[in-house]
Design a protein around this motif. Sequence first.
Motif, PDB file in Angstrom:
ATOM      1  N   HIS B  72       0.936  -1.269   0.096  1.00 46.62           N
ATOM      2  CA  HIS B  72      -0.065   0.067  -0.057  1.00 46.62           C
ATOM      3  C   HIS B  72       0.897   1.374   0.156  1.00 46.62           C
ATOM      4  CE1 HIS B  72      -3.971  -1.330  -0.206  1.00 46.62           C
ATOM      5  NE2 HIS B  72      -4.129  -1.779   1.107  1.00 46.62           N
ATOM      6  N   ALA B 262      -0.270  12.280  -1.136  1.00 50.20           N
ATOM      7  CA  ALA B 262      -1.441  12.028  -2.144  1.00 50.20           C
ATOM      8  C   ALA B 262      -0.506  11.970  -3.609  1.00 50.20           C
ATOM      9  CB  ALA B 262      -2.402  12.992  -2.012  1.00 50.20           C
ATOM     10  N   GLU B 263       0.491  12.803  -3.745  1.00 47.06           N
ATOM     11  CA  GLU B 263       0.917  12.852  -5.156  1.00 47.06           C
ATOM     12  C   GLU B 263       1.698  11.569  -5.796  1.00 47.06           C
ATOM     13  OE1 GLU B 263       0.860  15.046  -2.779  1.00 47.06           O
ATOM     14  OE2 GLU B 263       2.284  16.592  -3.136  1.00 47.06           O
ATOM     15  N   GLY B 265       0.266   8.874  -5.185  1.00 44.63           N
ATOM     16  CA  GLY B 265      -0.654   7.920  -6.167  1.00 44.63           C
ATOM     17  C   GLY B 265      -0.582   6.660  -5.329  1.00 44.63           C
ATOM     18  N   THR B 266      -0.207   6.309  -4.189  1.00 44.47           N
ATOM     19  CA  THR B 266      -0.392   5.211  -3.235  1.00 44.47           C
ATOM     20  C   THR B 266      -1.426   5.205  -2.721  1.00 44.47           C
ATOM     21  OG1 THR B 266       0.950   6.217  -1.573  1.00 44.47           O
ATOM     22  CG2 THR B 266       2.363   5.204  -3.157  1.00 44.47           C
ATOM     23  N   PHE B 267      -1.758   3.909  -2.208  1.00 41.13           N
ATOM     24  CA  PHE B 267      -3.038   3.647  -1.404  1.00 41.13           C
ATOM     25  C   PHE B 267      -3.051   4.689  -0.119  1.00 41.13           C
ATOM     26  CE2 PHE B 267      -5.112   1.846   2.220  1.00 41.13           C
ATOM     27  CZ  PHE B 267      -6.379   1.542   1.693  1.00 41.13           C
ATOM     28  N   VAL B 270      -2.968   8.379  -0.980  1.00 43.86           N
ATOM     29  CA  VAL B 270      -4.178   9.192  -1.430  1.00 43.86           C
ATOM     30  C   VAL B 270      -5.452   8.874  -0.329  1.00 43.86           C
ATOM     31  CG1 VAL B 270      -6.329   8.359  -2.880  1.00 43.86           C
ATOM     32  CG2 VAL B 270      -3.991   8.278  -3.843  1.00 43.86           C
ATOM     33  N   MET B 271      -5.372   7.840   0.691  1.00 40.36           N
ATOM     34  CA  MET B 271      -6.449   7.583   1.573  1.00 40.36           C
ATOM     35  C   MET B 271      -6.004   8.621   2.741  1.00 40.36           C
ATOM     36  SD  MET B 271      -8.291   5.604   0.180  1.00 40.36           S
ATOM     37  CE  MET B 271      -9.670   4.642   1.413  1.00 40.36           C
TER      38      MET B 271
END
Lengths: 92, 502
Positions: B72, B262-263, B265-267, B270-271
Amino acid sequence: MALSIIESCVNCWACEPLCPSKAIYEAKPHFMIDARKCTECEGDYADGQCASICPIEGAILDGHGEAVNPPGSLTGIPPQKMAAAMAEIQAR
Amino acid sequence: MIELKVLGQGENTPSGGGCSSGGCGSTNDQLSHLPEAIRQKVFNHPCYSEEAHHHFARMHVAVAPACNIQCHYCNRKYDCANESRPGVVSELLNPDQAVKKVMAVAAEIPQMSVLGIAGPGDPLANPERTFDTFRQLTEKAPDIKLCVSTNGLALPAVVDELCQHNIDHVTITINCVDPEVGAKIYPWVFWNNRRVKGRKGAKILIEQQQKGLEMLVERGVLVKVNSVMIPGVNDEHLKEVSRIVKEKGAFLHNVMPLIAEAEHGTFYGVMGQRGPTNDELMALQDECAGDMNMMRHCRQCRADAVGLLGEDRGEEFSMDKVEMMDIDYEAAMVKRKAVHEAIEADLEARRKQSNEALVTLKNMNTTETRPVLMAVATAGGGVINQHFGHATEFLIYEASATDVRFVSHRKVELYCSGGDTCGDAETTLEKIVHTLEGCEVVLCSKIGFEPWGMLEEAGIQPNGEHAMEPIEEAVAAVYLDMARNGQLDEPKSQAEARELRA
């Protein structure tokens, strides 16, 4: 019927050695599946091997052109959450 | 200045087990706890020794793109020149190219001692590419040590082939020993021709990791365990992981902070999963320590990093540049040998010297004085030789009445990059001061007027008086001064309160 690889492929090589039909080959800009050789692994494995190791959602399509691994199915990130995060980054 | 050099104390002998918190003995080098045979194997490995990392260089070659699991904290789409973290590369190499690159780097950077394969996927999920690279290098550059970093899933299956190569260390990333925890970290693994999701997948991964660890230890290979600390997911659990891997014979445990934005793009990015704070990381490392060696200087470098830890000279060795280089490999190996011998001699001399300095600390005081954290700006060489404004990271040392030990490093943004970016200087500077929270002193070669004021205001004393001195000695000297001035008689909070009143 045959599977196919589309442009979101990141060329990670994971699928190539797994194909029982040797249908996958290195190409530019990304790996390709020879539709004449692909059997979707029928008779060899329960699941298509390339689609079972591919880490990129949407990169492999089935014979109907549908993503074998749709958005959110591999990373666990809900698509709407991903879209919101990307929109926020764009806005910065 | 260090006074009171105590003669006739002899060498500090590395102590065996039994000491807590990695603080016994009088050196910051985590390797001092190791049996001599192991120490000999790793003393020049920059990834295993904080001391060695100032002097010896390493490189990673990105020959292994495929992976057999998803974590993740990883995004397999990532390919970026400006990011520095594991799993990121800018140029994938085939084994022949990789060998060429290693030979070029080892000729141009004679401090190079180690070649690692760490991705960007999993080296053992690409066994042919990984082992072809190792095979060629064992032949062409036998003086370069080889190592590999793996998620462990394929380890039991290839362990015998792995052991045929010139490898004395393997790193396994183990984030959990409980499938329930694992299901929150690994969404799937590829096992026996199937993608296995959730708890079931995590269970398979954990079993293979543990089996792989045992098999390596049986075969006499040194195993380091990496763990990513994910607050609220595995932070408490890592204490158990540490205990178990130690029992099974891992020689070093490296708890690293989660990197999640967030940038990326990993779980986790982003979460909105957060990484640990510096204090949380240090506290967990201390708790995991027991009498095991904890590693605290890991820089979480890219899968194609080149050079000394913390610097990255990868761009100088892109494949097109390597192809243009005209290299005398024989001469390069001779030069490497001479350079390595010189570094070893220098380290040995320094080790004796710092023992003397630290013996002074030991005899300093009969009463217990409180420990103090100090931040150090260094460009390498084990000395204080960097301007505050040029530091991209600070090494954090803890001085106490008994010893000086390296406890962590903290990355910062350059505040003094000159030119157009200067308008941002203030906020960047504020961030740096914030990053140094908990430290009472900053040692650097020089420091500007503005940061000096801000640091003082934040209760951190800047100090440029020990420029070019060895780090441990300087930290010990400053601590002695603080003791003499009575600054250690009261807890830090009271000292701060007093300063505020003044």
